[in-house]
Each structure stands twice: as C-alpha cells, then as structure tokens.
Design a protein around this motif. Sequence first.
Motif, PDB file in Angstrom:
ATOM      1  N   MET A 189      55.895  59.566  26.870  1.00 24.55           N
ATOM      2  CA  MET A 189      56.608  59.055  26.942  1.00 24.55           C
ATOM      3  C   MET A 189      57.372  58.610  27.734  1.00 24.55           C
ATOM      4  SD  MET A 189      59.334  56.515  25.358  1.00 24.55           S
ATOM      5  CE  MET A 189      61.263  56.537  26.204  1.00 24.55           C
ATOM      6  N   ALA A 190      57.320  57.543  28.586  1.00 27.35           N
ATOM      7  CA  ALA A 190      57.329  57.745  30.135  1.00 27.35           C
ATOM      8  C   ALA A 190      59.366  57.555  30.721  1.00 27.35           C
ATOM      9  CB  ALA A 190      57.028  56.628  30.934  1.00 27.35           C
ATOM     10  N   TRP A 191      60.138  58.377  30.365  1.00 26.31           N
ATOM     11  CA  TRP A 191      61.460  58.174  30.567  1.00 26.31           C
ATOM     12  C   TRP A 191      62.024  57.364  31.950  1.00 26.31           C
ATOM     13  CZ3 TRP A 191      63.773  58.991  25.790  1.00 26.31           C
ATOM     14  CH2 TRP A 191      63.112  59.944  25.055  1.00 26.31           C
ATOM     15  N   GLU A 192      61.080  57.765  32.754  1.00 26.53           N
ATOM     16  CA  GLU A 192      61.670  56.910  34.455  1.00 26.53           C
ATOM     17  C   GLU A 192      60.915  55.857  33.528  1.00 26.53           C
ATOM     18  OE1 GLU A 192      57.226  58.658  34.042  1.00 26.53           O
ATOM     19  OE2 GLU A 192      58.769  59.308  34.223  1.00 26.53           O
ATOM     20  N   ASP A 193      60.783  55.531  33.021  1.00 27.30           N
ATOM     21  CA  ASP A 193      60.372  53.566  32.557  1.00 27.30           C
ATOM     22  C   ASP A 193      61.353  53.106  31.853  1.00 27.30           C
ATOM     23  OD1 ASP A 193      57.653  53.817  33.758  1.00 27.30           O
ATOM     24  OD2 ASP A 193      56.609  53.748  32.108  1.00 27.30           O
ATOM     25  N   LEU A 194      61.841  54.273  30.963  1.00 31.81           N
ATOM     26  CA  LEU A 194      62.987  53.678  29.999  1.00 31.81           C
ATOM     27  C   LEU A 194      64.248  53.411  31.038  1.00 31.81           C
ATOM     28  CD1 LEU A 194      64.302  53.240  27.956  1.00 31.81           C
ATOM     29  CD2 LEU A 194      64.798  55.294  27.037  1.00 31.81           C
ATOM     30  N   ASP A 195      64.378  54.522  31.722  1.00 35.53           N
ATOM     31  CA  ASP A 195      65.505  54.255  33.406  1.00 35.53           C
ATOM     32  C   ASP A 195      65.494  53.328  34.022  1.00 35.53           C
ATOM     33  OD1 ASP A 195      67.325  56.811  32.970  1.00 35.53           O
ATOM     34  OD2 ASP A 195      65.987  58.131  33.217  1.00 35.53           O
ATOM     35  N   ALA A 196      63.785  52.789  34.208  1.00 38.91           N
ATOM     36  CA  ALA A 196      64.198  51.778  35.308  1.00 38.91           C
ATOM     37  C   ALA A 196      64.651  50.069  34.761  1.00 38.91           C
ATOM     38  CB  ALA A 196      62.575  51.667  35.568  1.00 38.91           C
ATOM     39  N   HIS A 197      63.637  50.410  33.415  1.00 39.63           N
ATOM     40  CA  HIS A 197      65.029  49.279  32.087  1.00 39.63           C
ATOM     41  C   HIS A 197      66.362  49.213  32.036  1.00 39.63           C
ATOM     42  CE1 HIS A 197      64.794  46.018  29.080  1.00 39.63           C
ATOM     43  NE2 HIS A 197      65.361  47.226  28.891  1.00 39.63           N
ATOM     44  N   LEU A 198      66.522  50.014  32.126  1.00 39.74           N
ATOM     45  CA  LEU A 198      67.924  50.103  31.759  1.00 39.74           C
ATOM     46  C   LEU A 198      68.382  49.908  32.836  1.00 39.74           C
ATOM     47  CD1 LEU A 198      68.284  53.315  29.830  1.00 39.74           C
ATOM     48  CD2 LEU A 198      68.610  50.917  28.960  1.00 39.74           C
ATOM     49  N   ASP A 199      68.473  50.237  34.282  1.00 41.73           N
ATOM     50  CA  ASP A 199      68.927  49.805  35.511  1.00 41.73           C
ATOM     51  C   ASP A 199      69.612  48.190  35.764  1.00 41.73           C
ATOM     52  OD1 ASP A 199      68.890  52.356  36.169  1.00 41.73           O
ATOM     53  OD2 ASP A 199      67.078  51.973  37.391  1.00 41.73           O
TER      54      ASP A 199
END
Length: 284
Positions: free
Chosen positions: A1-11
């Motif tokens: 799981m790429a949590w940074e990708d999820l953060d980027a999406h939520l941004d």
Amino acid sequence: MAWEDLDAHLDTVPGTVSAYVGRLDAEPVWTRRADVTHYAASTMKLAVLVALHRAAEAGALDLDAPVPVANAFDSAQPGAPRFTCAEHYDNDGAVWARVGGTASLRWLAQRMIVRSSNLATNLVIGHVGLPAVAEVWTLAGARHSVTGRGIEDFAARDNGITNLVTAADLAALLGLLATGATHPGPLASPAACAQMLEVLVAQEHREDLAAGLPPGTRIAHKNGWVSGVRHGAGVVFPDDAAPYAVVVCTTRDAEADNDDGDDADACALIADISARVWSARHDL
C-alpha cells in the motif's frame, strides 16, 4: 500500500480529511491530520455508551430498569431553559414512539448506536451526566476530544459549548474498547466491553466504512453526520489478519454546497479509504 499516494489523492479533496489506521495496541501505520479537531456529530455517542456501562458496573445504574422517556433536557449552558429534540431531525421513530412511556437504558443505548437516535442519546446523557462522559475521554488518553453538551442544545452551542473529536482520539477509544473485551483495561470489564462491541457490530448505518469492506466482514463502528460533516470510526475484524482500527473524519469547506450529493461523496470517500486499508490488512 502506497500511503503517500493516498495522501496525494486526499490533498485534492475539498475540505479537511483526517484519518488513523493501525492494529490495536500498536503504533499506527498511517495517519493524516489525526489530531485536527472536527465537530463530533454522532461519533460522540461512543463515549456516552462507555460512560453508561461504566456507571452500570459501578452500581449507579441498572441497564434493564425502565426509565421515563420524555423529550425535555437540561442545557449545558448555565441558566438556559430546558431544550427539546426535533423528531424530524432524528433517525429512529422507535424511540419517539416511547415518549410518555418508559424504556430500559440498555435499549436506549442500543438505539443511540445502531440507529443513531438523538433522543435516546440525550436520555442516556441525562442519566450518566456529562462529567462521566468527559472521564471516558480522559481514560482513553484523548488529547483534544470533548463532549460538552447534548444534541440540539442550541443555547449551549450558541455560547461556544460544543462536541469535538479527532481521528486519533476516536481510534484510541475504540482500541481500548476492543482490546478490553479480552483483557482488563481502564474503560470497563471484559464482559462490558464485549457487550458494547456487539452493539457497535449491530450498527445499521453502513454507508461509509462498512461499504468498503467485503460483505459479511465483522466491523464494530459508529459514524456521524451533519451538514458538511461525515465521520466513520471502527474496528475491523478480518478472518485472516489481526484486527485494526480505521477512522476517517471529513469536514467540508464552509463555502461548499451542503446538499445530499456532498454527503454521498463523503460516504464514497470513506468507503474508498476503508477498501484500500482492507486490501493492505496483512501489512498493517
């Protein structure tokens, strides 16, 4: 799981999204603005549930004794008149059908959770008291969450008395409740914690966190929503991995349109996060 990708999406999502994900009794694997406060909506009912069971275990209340069901409550604002709940703003006609009669505190607490009844919530608060609810947050180690008033106590609200939660505090409370069902903890006995978990598992509003899980997945959870706000807080019990806490709190920008479509979008967002966490459950 790429949590940074999820953060980027939520941004890219309007408003504020806070989250906490992790196994119980362990450091979180991912957080996002987990200490930012949000208006609590109905997630504050978690602390009210725990306060009720603590009072029962102390012998101060009998969960099965009938209590009057009346729609009139003391305000948290000193000197303010008593306030009432609006039936059209509630989610459970079964409680309103009891007005003028009686119901057990155990039944009222269940309706407070599974149908998110505001009337039931205020009735329970009337018996346990707001200081007992505050003690629950303290025992959970909550740093920012507060339950300062009952629901629809507009006199208190207009004087700055409010209900706040954070994703981290909700995860802490749920984690203690879940682990307390098997190991003695600060909130209540294992038997009482297990009873509370079963009430949370019976949650009937399943349009956010639960919607992101495979059908039949066991989740003990409470959600909350008002105009501009949608939260989901729960503990998921996979058959093939360790239990984990997942909390998502969303607050839309004040200038955003507050319509049903916005809430549907918020539900879909929380369900999507829940599904992503589920897919990474073995790595938590």
